[in-house]
Enzyme design. Structure first.
Site, mmCIF file in Angstrom:
data_model
loop_
_atom_site.group_PDB
_atom_site.id
_atom_site.type_symbol
_atom_site.label_atom_id
_atom_site.label_comp_id
_atom_site.label_asym_id
_atom_site.label_seq_id
_atom_site.Cartn_x
_atom_site.Cartn_y
_atom_site.Cartn_z
ATOM 1 N N GLU A 76 47.826 17.280 -11.606
ATOM 2 C CA GLU A 76 48.836 16.236 -11.424
ATOM 3 C C GLU A 76 49.350 15.772 -12.784
ATOM 4 O O GLU A 76 48.578 15.659 -13.733
ATOM 5 C CB GLU A 76 48.185 15.053 -10.676
ATOM 6 C CG GLU A 76 49.111 13.907 -10.357
ATOM 7 C CD GLU A 76 48.403 12.801 -9.548
ATOM 8 O OE1 GLU A 76 47.565 13.110 -8.681
ATOM 9 O OE2 GLU A 76 48.686 11.630 -9.820
ATOM 10 N N ASP B 115 51.784 12.619 -14.217
ATOM 11 C CA ASP B 115 52.370 11.374 -13.716
ATOM 12 C C ASP B 115 53.210 10.592 -14.694
ATOM 13 O O ASP B 115 52.790 10.372 -15.829
ATOM 14 C CB ASP B 115 51.244 10.382 -13.360
ATOM 15 C CG ASP B 115 50.362 10.848 -12.256
ATOM 16 O OD1 ASP B 115 50.889 11.214 -11.208
ATOM 17 O OD2 ASP B 115 49.128 10.829 -12.445
ATOM 18 N N GLU C 64 54.212 6.677 -14.242
ATOM 19 C CA GLU C 64 54.003 5.521 -13.369
ATOM 20 C C GLU C 64 54.537 4.268 -14.055
ATOM 21 O O GLU C 64 54.050 3.885 -15.122
ATOM 22 C CB GLU C 64 52.507 5.344 -13.072
ATOM 23 C CG GLU C 64 51.918 6.519 -12.309
ATOM 24 C CD GLU C 64 50.415 6.418 -12.090
ATOM 25 O OE1 GLU C 64 49.957 6.693 -10.967
ATOM 26 O OE2 GLU C 64 49.691 6.064 -13.040
ATOM 27 N N ARG D 46 35.209 3.055 -22.725
ATOM 28 C CA ARG D 46 35.258 3.869 -21.525
ATOM 29 C C ARG D 46 34.599 5.234 -21.752
ATOM 30 O O ARG D 46 33.941 5.754 -20.861
ATOM 31 C CB ARG D 46 36.727 4.062 -21.168
ATOM 32 C CG ARG D 46 37.008 4.064 -19.712
ATOM 33 C CD ARG D 46 38.523 4.054 -19.546
ATOM 34 N NE ARG D 46 38.899 4.945 -18.478
ATOM 35 C CZ ARG D 46 40.112 5.468 -18.348
ATOM 36 N NH1 ARG D 46 41.039 5.208 -19.264
ATOM 37 N NH2 ARG D 46 40.384 6.239 -17.335
#
Ligand SMILES: *[C@@H]1O[C@H](CO)[C@@H](O)[C@H](O)[C@H]1NC(C)=O
Ligand SMILES: *[C@@H]1O[C@H](CO)[C@@H](O)[C@H](O)[C@H]1NC(C)=O
Ligand SMILES: *[C@@H]1O[C@H](CO)[C@@H](O)[C@H](O)[C@H]1NC(C)=O
Length: 278
Positions: free
Chosen positions: A100, A102, A104, A268
């Site tokens: 995918e 993207d 957004e 993260r």
């Protein structure tokens, strides 16, 4: 006879070229994927409006899948206060370990900057978000958003300016499954704007995103072609990396407009993802 056949072939090719360079109506390459009632076609399908109201959002998708290409959409975002409203344009493989790519648009409280997030999924693995603040108001005019995808690089462009480059380095997940071109509008108020603190103000609904430019320059899986073939223009060697001018404007975006980059998010990722080190 042979001559006539040849010139007929040449004429057909020419006509195809002329036809393809004109704006195609929506339903030539696309159809509605969900939320029929919220999709409106204008000007004989040259423009499509996708809207979000309390009942539903909606989406469109290309009828075919593509194995490489240059995918462009002209988009005008919902005006005024669009906090919590997510508008997207992306490529998606619809496989179990999906690929995918993207764009957004994360919605904004009126007067606040407009944030555009990009992401890359390869073989089911995403978590590669980057966010930039746009340098213009995307709600007042149409702008071009495009994705170049060949076997060397993936480039996200805003009005021909590269805002993100994802290189095909050995050992790194790289999208290679046929994907459909899609666009949607939906309720993302739990996360999209100001980390989910800015909710949708429904008194401004319906939220309307406008789309134009439904031509697709891609390697359709129906063509039975090797989608890496250098006969396809987006696979030409000059598109294997940015040219000097593009590199310059890309570095400019990287220094001025990026507000989040997963590559730098050490909270993260204890180990910085491999593709960030190249
Ligand atoms: C959209 O087009 C595809 C390919 O032509 C078709 O398989 C699909 O059923 C269509 N979807 C709708 C909702 O018409
Ligand atoms: C095209 O390139 C991709 C990315 O390197 C690769 O995964 C794929 O196998 C190649 N396809 C063909 C048909 O050569
Ligand atoms: C929601 O929008 C309406 C109409 O624009 C405005 O009057 C109202 O103050 C807004 N509410 C909030 C909580 O921002």
């Amino acid at each position: 006879m042979g001559f006539h056949l040849l010139s007929l072939g040449a004429l057909l090719l020419l006509l195809t070229r002329v036809f393809e360079s004109q704006a195609l109506p929506f339903d030539k390459n696309y159809n509605i994927s969900w939320g029929n009632n919220n999709v409106k076609s204008l000007n004989k399908g040259e423009e499509i409006q996708l809207s979000l109201d309390k009942n539903s959002g909606c989406g469109i998708q290309s009828k075919q899948s593509y194995g490489s290409g240059s995918f462009k959409m002209r988009i005008k975002l919902p005006s005024k206060d669009s906090a919590g409203v997510v508008t997207t344009f992306y490529l998606h493989s619809h496989t179990s370990h999906h690929d995918e790519l993207d764009f957004e648009f994360l919605g904004n409280r009126e007067g606040k900057p407009h944030t555009l997030q990009t992401n890359v999924f390869a073989n089911g693995v995403g978590d590669r978000e980057q966010r930039i603040q746009l340098w213009f108001d995307p709600t007042t005019n149409f702008h071009d958003y495009s994705i170049l995808w060949n076997s060397h690089q993936i480039v996200f462009f805003v009005d021909e300016i590269p805002i993100r480059v994802y290189k095909n380095h050995r050992g790194i997940g790289y999208p290679s499954q046929p994907m459909q071109s899609e666009a949607t509008i939906w309720n993302g108020e739990t996360w999209a704007t100001e980390n989910g603190k800015a909710k949708i103000n429904w008194s401004n609904s319906p939220f309307i995103a406008q789309f134009q430019g439904f031509n697709i320059e891609g390697c359709s899986s129906n063509y039975n072609l090797n989608c890496n073939s250098t006969k396809l223009w987006w696979n030409y060697e000059k598109f294997w990396k940015l040219n000097q001018d593009q590199e310059k404007s890309y570095q400019d975006i990287r220094s001025k407009n990026i507000i989040y980059d997963y590559c730098k998010d050490t909270n993260r990722f204890q180990n910085i993802p491999l593709e960030c080190l190249k």
